[in-house]
Design a protein around this motif. Structure first.
Motif, mmCIF file in Angstrom:
data_model
loop_
_atom_site.group_PDB
_atom_site.id
_atom_site.type_symbol
_atom_site.label_atom_id
_atom_site.label_comp_id
_atom_site.label_asym_id
_atom_site.label_seq_id
_atom_site.Cartn_x
_atom_site.Cartn_y
_atom_site.Cartn_z
ATOM 1 N N PHE A 10 38.460 30.430 37.788
ATOM 2 C CA PHE A 10 38.046 31.751 37.327
ATOM 3 C C PHE A 10 36.992 32.310 38.263
ATOM 4 N N SER A 11 37.065 33.599 38.542
ATOM 5 C CA SER A 11 35.992 34.307 39.217
ATOM 6 C C SER A 11 35.362 35.214 38.171
ATOM 7 N N LEU A 12 34.076 34.969 37.879
ATOM 8 C CA LEU A 12 33.390 35.704 36.823
ATOM 9 C C LEU A 12 32.248 36.521 37.397
ATOM 10 N N ASN A 13 32.066 37.705 36.841
ATOM 11 C CA ASN A 13 30.951 38.578 37.205
ATOM 12 C C ASN A 13 30.501 39.288 35.929
ATOM 13 N N ILE A 14 29.717 38.581 35.130
ATOM 14 C CA ILE A 14 29.239 39.087 33.847
ATOM 15 C C ILE A 14 27.744 39.346 33.991
ATOM 16 N N THR A 15 27.311 40.571 33.746
ATOM 17 C CA THR A 15 25.897 40.900 33.921
ATOM 18 C C THR A 15 25.033 40.169 32.894
ATOM 19 N N TYR A 16 23.752 40.075 33.201
ATOM 20 C CA TYR A 16 22.806 39.434 32.290
ATOM 21 C C TYR A 16 22.796 40.142 30.941
ATOM 22 N N VAL A 17 22.840 41.465 30.958
ATOM 23 C CA VAL A 17 22.856 42.240 29.707
ATOM 24 C C VAL A 17 24.121 41.933 28.903
ATOM 25 N N GLU A 18 25.254 41.837 29.562
ATOM 26 C CA GLU A 18 26.511 41.517 28.871
ATOM 27 C C GLU A 18 26.477 40.114 28.269
ATOM 28 N N CYS A 19 25.702 39.231 28.851
ATOM 29 C CA CYS A 19 25.592 37.864 28.332
ATOM 30 C C CYS A 19 24.906 37.823 26.968
ATOM 31 N N TYR A 20 24.223 38.888 26.604
ATOM 32 C CA TYR A 20 23.580 38.960 25.294
ATOM 33 C C TYR A 20 24.577 38.654 24.184
ATOM 34 N N ASN A 21 25.802 39.128 24.332
ATOM 35 C CA ASN A 21 26.838 38.905 23.314
ATOM 36 C C ASN A 21 27.137 37.428 23.106
ATOM 37 N N MET A 26 27.988 35.789 17.074
ATOM 38 C CA MET A 26 29.224 36.380 16.577
ATOM 39 C C MET A 26 30.444 35.849 17.314
ATOM 40 N N LEU A 27 30.216 35.278 18.482
ATOM 41 C CA LEU A 27 31.322 34.741 19.269
ATOM 42 C C LEU A 27 31.245 33.220 19.324
ATOM 43 N N ASN A 28 32.354 32.570 19.042
ATOM 44 C CA ASN A 28 32.431 31.121 19.215
ATOM 45 C C ASN A 28 33.164 30.782 20.502
ATOM 46 N N ASP A 29 34.131 31.625 20.843
ATOM 47 C CA ASP A 29 34.973 31.402 22.015
ATOM 48 C C ASP A 29 35.158 32.714 22.761
ATOM 49 N N VAL A 30 35.485 32.589 24.043
ATOM 50 C CA VAL A 30 35.855 33.760 24.840
ATOM 51 C C VAL A 30 37.219 33.487 25.461
ATOM 52 N N LEU A 31 37.950 34.545 25.706
ATOM 53 C CA LEU A 31 39.255 34.431 26.335
ATOM 54 C C LEU A 31 39.109 34.819 27.796
ATOM 55 N N VAL A 40 43.042 31.525 28.835
ATOM 56 C CA VAL A 40 42.460 30.267 28.385
ATOM 57 C C VAL A 40 41.268 30.567 27.482
ATOM 58 N N GLN A 41 41.266 29.957 26.310
ATOM 59 C CA GLN A 41 40.160 30.128 25.368
ATOM 60 C C GLN A 41 39.102 29.072 25.668
ATOM 61 N N VAL A 42 37.858 29.525 25.866
ATOM 62 C CA VAL A 42 36.762 28.632 26.251
ATOM 63 C C VAL A 42 35.605 28.812 25.266
ATOM 64 N N PRO A 43 35.023 27.717 24.772
ATOM 65 C CA PRO A 43 33.867 27.833 23.883
ATOM 66 C C PRO A 43 32.692 28.514 24.589
ATOM 67 N N VAL A 44 31.978 29.367 23.874
ATOM 68 C CA VAL A 44 30.853 30.117 24.422
ATOM 69 C C VAL A 44 29.798 29.178 25.018
ATOM 70 N N ASN A 45 29.566 28.028 24.385
ATOM 71 C CA ASN A 45 28.524 27.134 24.888
ATOM 72 C C ASN A 45 28.812 26.637 26.301
ATOM 73 N N ARG A 46 30.065 26.624 26.732
ATOM 74 C CA ARG A 46 30.397 26.230 28.108
ATOM 75 C C ARG A 46 29.940 27.293 29.100
ATOM 76 N N LEU A 47 29.928 28.555 28.678
ATOM 77 C CA LEU A 47 29.467 29.635 29.546
ATOM 78 C C LEU A 47 27.944 29.733 29.570
ATOM 79 N N LYS A 48 27.310 29.518 28.429
ATOM 80 C CA LYS A 48 25.858 29.661 28.333
ATOM 81 C C LYS A 48 25.129 28.817 29.370
#
Length: 77
Positions: A10-21, A26-31, A40-48
């Motif tokens: 994956f190539s990700l470019n998520i801003t710091y402000v967007e990471c607030y979500n 409210m989110l357990n997983d992200v797609l 691919v569904q990934v648990p939020v804690n893997r991104l944090k």
């Protein structure tokens, strides 16, 4: 017994402000959509674990076993 792993990139470019979500609870997983188009569904804690002052930026590899259990989610660059 052989162990087969599947890798998704994956190539990700998520801003710091967007990471607030990711922290609202409210989110357990992200797609995520891999570089080869697989959803691919990934648990939020893997991104944090990869949030820094820029947000989540870079190329990542997700390794899963034959039962789709996550082995690793790591930043490559």
């Amino acid at each position: 017994m052989t162990t087969a792993f599947k890798a998704y990139f994956f190539s990700l470019n998520i801003t710091y402000v967007e990471c607030y979500n990711l922290y609202t609870g409210m989110l357990n997983d992200v797609l995520l959509i891999s570089e080869d188009g697989v959803k691919v569904q990934v648990p939020v804690n893997r991104l944090k674990a990869h949030i820094d002052s820029r947000g989540i930026v870079g190329r990542f590899r997700l390794l899963v076993d034959q039962r789709n259990k996550i082995i690793a989610f790591e930043r490559l660059r």
